[in-house]
Motif scaffolding. Structure first.
Motif, mmCIF file in Angstrom:
data_model
loop_
_atom_site.group_PDB
_atom_site.id
_atom_site.type_symbol
_atom_site.label_atom_id
_atom_site.label_comp_id
_atom_site.label_asym_id
_atom_site.label_seq_id
_atom_site.Cartn_x
_atom_site.Cartn_y
_atom_site.Cartn_z
ATOM 1 N N ILE A 44 1.037 -1.508 -0.182
ATOM 2 C CA ILE A 44 -0.219 -0.124 -0.520
ATOM 3 C C ILE A 44 1.026 1.494 0.210
ATOM 4 O O ILE A 44 0.324 2.649 0.398
ATOM 5 N N SER A 45 2.273 1.067 -0.541
ATOM 6 C CA SER A 45 3.549 2.260 -0.635
ATOM 7 C C SER A 45 2.536 2.585 -1.556
ATOM 8 O O SER A 45 2.438 2.682 -2.519
ATOM 9 N N PRO A 46 2.276 4.404 -1.646
ATOM 10 C CA PRO A 46 3.373 5.381 -0.642
ATOM 11 C C PRO A 46 1.983 5.443 1.073
ATOM 12 O O PRO A 46 2.707 6.432 1.622
ATOM 13 N N LEU A 47 1.787 5.060 1.088
ATOM 14 C CA LEU A 47 0.660 5.224 2.617
ATOM 15 C C LEU A 47 1.354 4.249 3.103
ATOM 16 O O LEU A 47 1.658 3.218 2.960
ATOM 17 N N LYS A 48 1.860 4.519 4.733
ATOM 18 C CA LYS A 48 2.066 4.087 5.698
ATOM 19 C C LYS A 48 1.885 2.746 6.191
ATOM 20 O O LYS A 48 0.326 3.262 6.136
ATOM 21 N N PHE A 49 2.129 1.711 6.459
ATOM 22 C CA PHE A 49 0.999 0.984 6.801
ATOM 23 C C PHE A 49 1.648 0.750 8.266
ATOM 24 O O PHE A 49 2.403 1.017 9.631
ATOM 25 N N TYR A 50 -0.409 1.107 9.055
ATOM 26 C CA TYR A 50 0.272 1.368 10.505
ATOM 27 C C TYR A 50 -0.062 0.224 11.646
ATOM 28 O O TYR A 50 -0.345 0.655 12.166
ATOM 29 N N SER A 51 -0.642 -0.736 11.026
ATOM 30 C CA SER A 51 -1.341 -2.033 12.032
ATOM 31 C C SER A 51 -0.359 -2.231 12.125
ATOM 32 O O SER A 51 0.756 -2.213 12.071
ATOM 33 N N ASP A 52 -0.146 -3.515 12.774
ATOM 34 C CA ASP A 52 0.697 -4.332 13.433
ATOM 35 C C ASP A 52 1.032 -5.974 12.328
ATOM 36 O O ASP A 52 0.184 -5.416 11.421
ATOM 37 N N PHE A 53 1.729 -6.489 12.383
ATOM 38 C CA PHE A 53 2.442 -6.858 11.699
ATOM 39 C C PHE A 53 3.513 -8.467 12.632
ATOM 40 O O PHE A 53 4.589 -7.495 12.629
#
Length: 489
Positions: free
Chosen positions: A200-209
């Motif tokens: 989902i770049s350029p959107l930052k991944f804010y969830s946990d993984f």
């Protein structure tokens, strides 16, 4: 390895951990703010796992922690491969400094994950001298370091078996949906999870993984409980036991070893959750989710052409990465434009008033804007874009993105206000003002100057110097008794 959170001090380090003078600190004292210790665990066929070495040697580890480390270090399978090994570490940063060295973190900042990618060298890479113990060696941590992004992996190889469902997976990741990746090995589960976090770049991944999760991890009960909904999380597992314990998760991707079927590996098929069996579960994408957007066949055609031309995997990864980047960018750009419209105009900023506020975010106002500016107007991908936007506005990725934008906009307003003050004629303004108003101005200007330094506002050194001169000039216009209070030195 056992990882500590930010603010951790190793025993024997100077007070304040990393706060001592550079000459009195060993490199490990500095690095201890990131890493608590390094543990070497060996496996004996008769005794089982045993902790052989802990560095630094004076680190105190409880028996419970030793047992946990030994379990987590147990290899999932025998591996006789030679060469470099890459490990991904995720460090949960605590909100504040710990008061007790081994106290459990009850809260941590999910908005600020730190990810490192390191190479563990073989014994032949080590020199006779021990660089860690050399006090005269230049400390590499005193300088800025660029850490290679973990998402720059072979995207095509990682996602080659799920390309037919890539659009669906992109939506699930974009919306922060709980997703389990069940794979035959930690390598495959890790690669798929890390590839999905970057899709989902350029959107930052804010969830946990969690690229590779085991039954010994401390969050096992939290993730397997049925008393609450699964968290927003990408979870990579290999143990078949998870088929039973994670059966209540809404989206499960089960993959096997890649098997070629023509030019592409055999593709994972979409299956209903009712088909998920505890024993002998076949590979598939198990979900009841209905995608908002239709499949985009363009990228598949490009990849198939590339395979027919025997293009290298790196080139195919670039095609795939560009497609996902443009898809996410076309989705988030209209929201970016709307956020930009909430900013006050530069002409409304004056030196003698507080900076104007950013207009409040209105969801319905955004939705009306999207009807005329959304990607559905120019994108070749058809579907319910508006429904996808409404669902996205409830996701952790939007929440994280929105908070970041709020900070950026507030900082921009602060910077613009400061620039206006630096260019203002303050001497003219204070002519008819009372001493109380002038003292109040001095205090406000000092606060502005302090915040500019603390927040590293993008204001030139010349402007800040000019502001300092303004403050001195204003103080000099006051009676001597007030000058001595405001300028004690």
């Amino acid at each position: 390895m056992e990882l500590g959170s930010g603010g951790m001090e190793a025993p024997g380090s100077p007070p304040g951990g990393v706060g001592g003078s550079p000459g009195s600190r060993r490199p490990w004292d500095i690095f201890s703010a990131w890493l608590q210790c390094v543990c070497v665990v060996t496996f004996d066929l008769e005794l089982g796992q045993a902790m052989e070495l802990v560095y630094p040697q004076d680190i105190r580890i409880t028996e419970k922690e030793k047992t946990s480390i030994c379990y987590l270090s147990f290899p999932d399978s025998y591996s006789g491969r030679l060469g470099d090994t890459q490990f991904t570490f995720r460090m949960r940063r605590s909100v504040g400094q710990r008061s007790c060295q081994f106290q459990e973190d009850e809260k941590y900042n999910r908005e600020a994950p730190v990810t490192l990618q390191v190479r563990i060298p073989s014994r032949s890479n080590l020199t006779e001298g021990n660089a860690i113990e050399d006090p005269h060696q230049e400390d590499p941590l005193d300088h800025p370091w660029h850490i290679t992004g973990i998402h720059e992996l072979d995207l095509f190889r990682s996602l080659q078996s799920v390309l037919m469902n890539l659009q669906l997976l992109w939506e699930l990741v974009l919306l922060g949906e709980p997703l389990v990746v069940m794979a035959p090995s930690p390598t495959i589960s890790s690669e798929i999870v890390l590839a999905l976090t970057g899709c989902i770049s350029p959107l930052k991944f804010y969830s946990d993984f969690r690229p590779y999760f085991t039954i010994h991890d401390s969050e096992f009960k939290e993730y397997t409980t049925r008393t609450q909904a699964p968290p927003s999380l990408l979870l990579g597992v290999t143990n078949p036991f998870f088929i039973k314990t994670l059966q209540h998760w809404p989206h499960i991707l089960r993959v096997g070893e890649p098997r070629m079927s023509g030019d592409l590996p055999k593709q994972i098929k979409l299956k209903k959750m009712t088909k998920l069996k505890i024993l002998d579960t076949k590979a598939g994408m198990y979900t009841s989710y209905k995608p908002y957007l239709h499949k985009d066949k363009t990228v598949m055609k490009q990849l198939l052409k590339g395979l027919q031309k025997t293009l290298p995997s790196s080139t195919l990864s670039s095609i795939l990465r560009r497609h996902l980047f443009e898809l996410t960018q076309s989705f988030i750009l209209p929201v970016e434009r709307y956020m930009g419209s909430l900013m006050p105009h530069y002409s409304s900023i004056t030196a003698w008033k507080n900076p104007p506020q950013v207009r409040p975010f209105q969801q319905e106002e955004l939705m009306k804007t999207l009807e005329h500016t959304g990607p559905q107007l120019g994108s070749g991908i058809k579907g319910d874009w508006m429904g996808l936007y409404r669902r996205f506005l409830k996701s952790p990725h939007f929440e994280g993105w929105y908070r970041q934008k709020q900070r950026e906009m507030s900082q921009r307003l602060e910077t613009q206000h400061l620039q206006v003050i630096c260019e203002a004629n303050i001497a003219e303004w204070i002519k008819n003002k009372s001493e109380v108003e002038i003292v109040d101005l001095v205090l406000k200007l000092r606060d502005k100057l302090l915040r500019a330094h603390r927040q590293h506002l993008p204001v030139s050194a010349t402007s800040l110097q000019r502001l300092g001169c303004h403050i001195d000039a204003v103080i000099c216009s006051l009676p001597e008794d007030l000058q001595s209070i405001l300028h004690p030195n």
